[in-house]
Design an enzyme around this catalytic site. Structure first.
Site, PDB file in Angstrom:
ATOM      1  N   GLU A 130      46.204 -14.144  15.666  1.00  0.00           N
ATOM      2  CA  GLU A 130      45.488 -14.266  14.390  1.00  0.00           C
ATOM      3  C   GLU A 130      45.814 -13.045  13.557  1.00  0.00           C
ATOM      4  O   GLU A 130      45.739 -11.932  14.058  1.00  0.00           O
ATOM      5  CB  GLU A 130      43.975 -14.248  14.598  1.00  0.00           C
ATOM      6  CG  GLU A 130      43.446 -15.189  15.623  1.00  0.00           C
ATOM      7  CD  GLU A 130      42.061 -14.736  16.109  1.00  0.00           C
ATOM      8  OE1 GLU A 130      41.181 -14.494  15.264  1.00  0.00           O
ATOM      9  OE2 GLU A 130      41.887 -14.620  17.322  1.00  0.00           O
ATOM     10  N   ASP A 137      38.311 -15.041   6.356  1.00  0.00           N
ATOM     11  CA  ASP A 137      37.499 -14.335   7.335  1.00  0.00           C
ATOM     12  C   ASP A 137      37.019 -13.042   6.693  1.00  0.00           C
ATOM     13  O   ASP A 137      37.797 -12.106   6.530  1.00  0.00           O
ATOM     14  CB  ASP A 137      38.342 -14.042   8.586  1.00  0.00           C
ATOM     15  CG  ASP A 137      37.484 -13.550   9.737  1.00  0.00           C
ATOM     16  OD1 ASP A 137      36.303 -13.225   9.504  1.00  0.00           O
ATOM     17  OD2 ASP A 137      37.989 -13.496  10.864  1.00  0.00           O
ATOM     18  N   SER A 156      45.832 -18.058  11.720  1.00  0.00           N
ATOM     19  CA  SER A 156      45.803 -18.045  13.182  1.00  0.00           C
ATOM     20  C   SER A 156      46.860 -19.010  13.673  1.00  0.00           C
ATOM     21  O   SER A 156      46.787 -20.212  13.395  1.00  0.00           O
ATOM     22  CB  SER A 156      44.446 -18.487  13.714  1.00  0.00           C
ATOM     23  OG  SER A 156      43.417 -17.752  13.101  1.00  0.00           O
TER      24      SER A 156
HETATM   25  P1  ATP Z   1      37.697 -14.811  14.938  1.00  0.00           P
HETATM   26  O1  ATP Z   1      38.541 -15.163  13.778  1.00  0.00           O
HETATM   27  O2  ATP Z   1      36.295 -14.525  14.592  1.00  0.00           O
HETATM   28  O3  ATP Z   1      38.319 -13.744  15.763  1.00  0.00           O
HETATM   29  P2  ATP Z   1      38.548 -16.691  16.968  1.00  0.00           P
HETATM   30  O4  ATP Z   1      38.965 -15.584  17.842  1.00  0.00           O
HETATM   31  O5  ATP Z   1      37.884 -17.864  17.592  1.00  0.00           O
HETATM   32  O6  ATP Z   1      37.630 -16.140  15.835  1.00  0.00           O
HETATM   33  P3  ATP Z   1      40.648 -18.160  15.443  1.00  0.00           P
HETATM   34  O7  ATP Z   1      40.986 -17.495  14.160  1.00  0.00           O
HETATM   35  O8  ATP Z   1      40.018 -19.477  15.381  1.00  0.00           O
HETATM   36  O9  ATP Z   1      39.859 -17.119  16.310  1.00  0.00           O
HETATM   37  O10 ATP Z   1      42.025 -18.234  16.265  1.00  0.00           O
HETATM   38  C1  ATP Z   1      42.128 -18.537  17.608  1.00  0.00           C
HETATM   39  C2  ATP Z   1      43.524 -18.170  18.110  1.00  0.00           C
HETATM   40  O11 ATP Z   1      43.557 -18.365  19.525  1.00  0.00           O
HETATM   41  C3  ATP Z   1      44.638 -19.015  17.564  1.00  0.00           C
HETATM   42  O12 ATP Z   1      45.770 -18.221  17.330  1.00  0.00           O
HETATM   43  C4  ATP Z   1      44.912 -20.047  18.674  1.00  0.00           C
HETATM   44  O13 ATP Z   1      46.244 -20.474  18.715  1.00  0.00           O
HETATM   45  C5  ATP Z   1      44.569 -19.277  19.908  1.00  0.00           C
HETATM   46  N1  ATP Z   1      43.960 -20.076  20.962  1.00  0.00           N
HETATM   47  C6  ATP Z   1      43.124 -21.135  20.849  1.00  0.00           C
HETATM   48  N2  ATP Z   1      42.714 -21.542  22.045  1.00  0.00           N
HETATM   49  C7  ATP Z   1      43.294 -20.734  22.948  1.00  0.00           C
HETATM   50  C8  ATP Z   1      43.252 -20.647  24.366  1.00  0.00           C
HETATM   51  N3  ATP Z   1      42.488 -21.453  25.065  1.00  0.00           N
HETATM   52  N4  ATP Z   1      43.992 -19.685  24.947  1.00  0.00           N
HETATM   53  C9  ATP Z   1      44.749 -18.842  24.229  1.00  0.00           C
HETATM   54  N5  ATP Z   1      44.823 -18.874  22.894  1.00  0.00           N
HETATM   55  C10 ATP Z   1      44.100 -19.798  22.263  1.00  0.00           C
HETATM   56 MG    MG Z   2      40.244 -15.588  13.651  1.00  0.00          MG
HETATM   57 MG    MG Z   3      39.894 -13.682  16.752  1.00  0.00          MG
END
Ligand code: ATP
Ligand code: MG
Ligand code: MG
Length: 502
Positions: free
Chosen positions: A18, A98, A105
């Site tokens: 991300e 965000d 991401s």
């Molecule tokens: P925040 O933005 O608050 O940090 P978050 O960590 O849930 O929230 P997102 O911005 O939704 O993050 O991004 C999630 C990232 O994790 C993406 O890059 C996605 O490809 C990756 N991802 C999703 N599921 C998995 C998983 N099970 N294992 C590893 N990577 C994952």
């Molecule tokens: Mg994120």
């Molecule tokens: Mg994140």
């Protein structure tokens, strides 16, 4: 239990990055950052679909796009507005607001090379959004987007890496065995920064953008009191089987080589931890202090104190991990990509030890420092000159014609890992070997029947009947092999869902 043997192989290392981008406006009267971010993301939607579909309460593109004063409601409830602007792209990525930053991401990838491609596709997407947003605003302003981690006013924004882990791996061993690695890997993952921030000791140039902002060893937060190991536990997958490790200490990288090494080595170390292969203890006495000290010492000579009283430099600690990885992979036939990561890791450590300048084509902090020092010499400037900070910033500018990293790339002065064609393809098409494939292909083909998309589920709104939810709890299912033909042979979303059920 005295011994716990792992007979099964480590699970596939699904990973994603991300990136929160910095955004500023020049030659204009400025705008609320949240409006700016929303504008970028909506502008990209206009490009992608040719349609203006605004996520604001009133569907009036001119209002929010053209007015610099945001509507009262948006201003009063910023939390709510950020939730509105959340898009999932046909390449399986998420593009959203965000906290006043546009964030891309990446889709889930299974190897460091693909992840570099999808991370770079994000830069291109931000640049296209930026161009279109300038046109929509139509005021001759410049909207500039930076892939860095600091606004130089005391605020940092992150680049989070995500790695799929086996739930069975005990978290304390992740903390113990990963911490010294994460603290020291910055010597080849740092993006470089002029000056210090957040109360850190003054310095002319340091290795990492982010290290000054690290304040704790372990913790849940990502915005305050930032920890080296983040305990956030949202697997976006079957929580009984998996954990998603959320690494928030890294810098955003411009160099493909640097990103590749960053995720490649980290994935390898995690695999060794999952396999319970690490039996040496590299625990540092004060990891938070160490992460700053390493960043502030581009000579890389500084000795760090280990918990057991020994002393070692960051390079020495990294060498130990490398040795372990070589031994680990000796026992089986590693795939060519893993071999390549190992070779590059060894090469980089060797060069860092001899003379870091030799990595002026590979490693961000070295590339940027060379650039700045050449400029300083030409113009007889000192590190403290404000123009030097501007060059630092401009290295991260995502405009191919202005960003200093891109200019070096254009002149073939940096080492690349992937090709422009691959990046372009990845802007619109998903990787084929994770569930991102299913997500992306469905969005390409059935967008008007999709009412919600999450990492681990999608909701279809067919023309008749109730909403239908498709669960995707396994990150490695929903690949081209699994569903490619089903999607190809299903003209409508209803056909698809029927075929998936049978
Ligand atoms: P925040 O933005 O608050 O940090 P978050 O960590 O849930 O929230 P997102 O911005 O939704 O993050 O991004 C999630 C990232 O994790 C993406 O890059 C996605 O490809 C990756 N991802 C999703 N599921 C998995 C998983 N099970 N294992 C590893 N990577 C994952
Ligand atoms: Mg994120
Ligand atoms: Mg994140």
């Amino acid at each position: 239990v005295l011994y716990q043997y792992r007979v099964d192989m480590a699970i596939v290392k699904v990973m994603g990055i991300e990136t929160e981008y910095g955004i500023t406006i020049r030659d204009g009267i400025g705008f609320d950052p949240i409006i700016g971010c929303s504008l970028l993301i909506n502008s990209y939607q206009v490009l992608e679909t040719g349609k203006v579909k605004w996520d604001y309460e009133e569907e009036d593109p001119t209002r929010d796009a053209r007015e610099s004063v945001p509507p009262r409601k948006l201003r009063e409830q910023p939390g709510e507005t950020t939730q509105f602007i959340n898009r999932i792209l046909t390449n399986g990525a998420r593009y959203y607001v965000d906290h006043a930053h546009p964030e891309y991401s990446s889709p889930e990838c299974t190897n460091p090379r693909d992840l570099v491609i999808y991370d770079k596709a994000g830069e291109r997407i931000l640049d296209l959004s930026r161009q279109k947003a300038e046109i929509i605003r139509g005021r001759g302003e410049r909207i500039i987007v930076y892939k860095n981690n600091t606004d130089s006013k005391g605020n940092s924004y992150g680049c989070h890496e995500n790695y799929l882990l086996d739930r069975k791996t005990p978290f304390p061993s992740i903390i113990r065995d990963l911490m010294p690695f994460l603290v020291t890997r910055q010597i080849y993952t740092g993006a470089g920064k002029v000056g210090a921030e957040n109360g850190a000791e003054p310095v002319s140039y340091q290795i990492s953008q982010r290290s000054d902002f690290v304040e704790k060893e372990v913790g849940l937060e990502t915005m305050l009191q930032r920890p080296i190991i983040n305990t956030r536990d949202e697997p976006h997958a079957d929580a009984e089987k998996y954990r998603r490790l959320h690494v928030i200490v890294g810098d955003s990288n411009m160099s493909e080589y640097t990103t590749y090494l960053k995720v490649g080595t980290t994935a390898l170390v995690l695999e060794m931890i999952e396999d319970n292969f690490i039996h040496q203890d590299f625990s540092l006495r004060s990891p938070v202090q160490a992460i700053r000290e390493i960043s502030h010492d581009p000579s890389l000579k500084r000795k760090l104190r280990l918990e057991d009283g020994r002393q070692a430099t960051a390079i020495e600690i990294q060498r130990q991990y490398l040795e372990l990885a070589l031994g680990y992979l000796d026992r089986r036939d590693p795939d060519p990509l893993v071999k390549d990561v190992l070779a590059k890791w060894a090469y980089v450590l060797e060069k860092l030890e001899e003379e870091p300048r030799q990595l002026k084509q590979e490693i961000d902090w070295v590339i940027k420092r060379e650039l700045i020092e050449a400029y300083m010499a030409r113009h007889h400037l000192f590190w403290e000159d404000p123009r030097i900070s501007l060059i630092d910033l401009q290295y991260h500018d995502v405009r191919p014609s202005k960003g200093l990293y891109y200019l070096l790339e254009e002149e073939e002065k940096v080492e690349r890992i992937v090709s422009d064609d691959e990046i372009e393809e990845a802007m619109v098409n998903p990787p084929c070997d994770t569930r991102a494939y299913f997500r992306g292909r469905c969005l390409q083909k059935y967008a008007h029947n999709i009412s919600a998309v999450n990492w681990d589920s999608m909701i279809f709104d067919l023309d008749h009947g109730p909403l239908k939810k498709v669960m995707m709890m396994e990150p490695t299912k929903g690949t081209e092999t699994d569903v490619g033909r089903i999607i190809d042979s299903s003209p409508t979303a209803a056909d698809l869902l029927e075929a998936l059920q049978s």
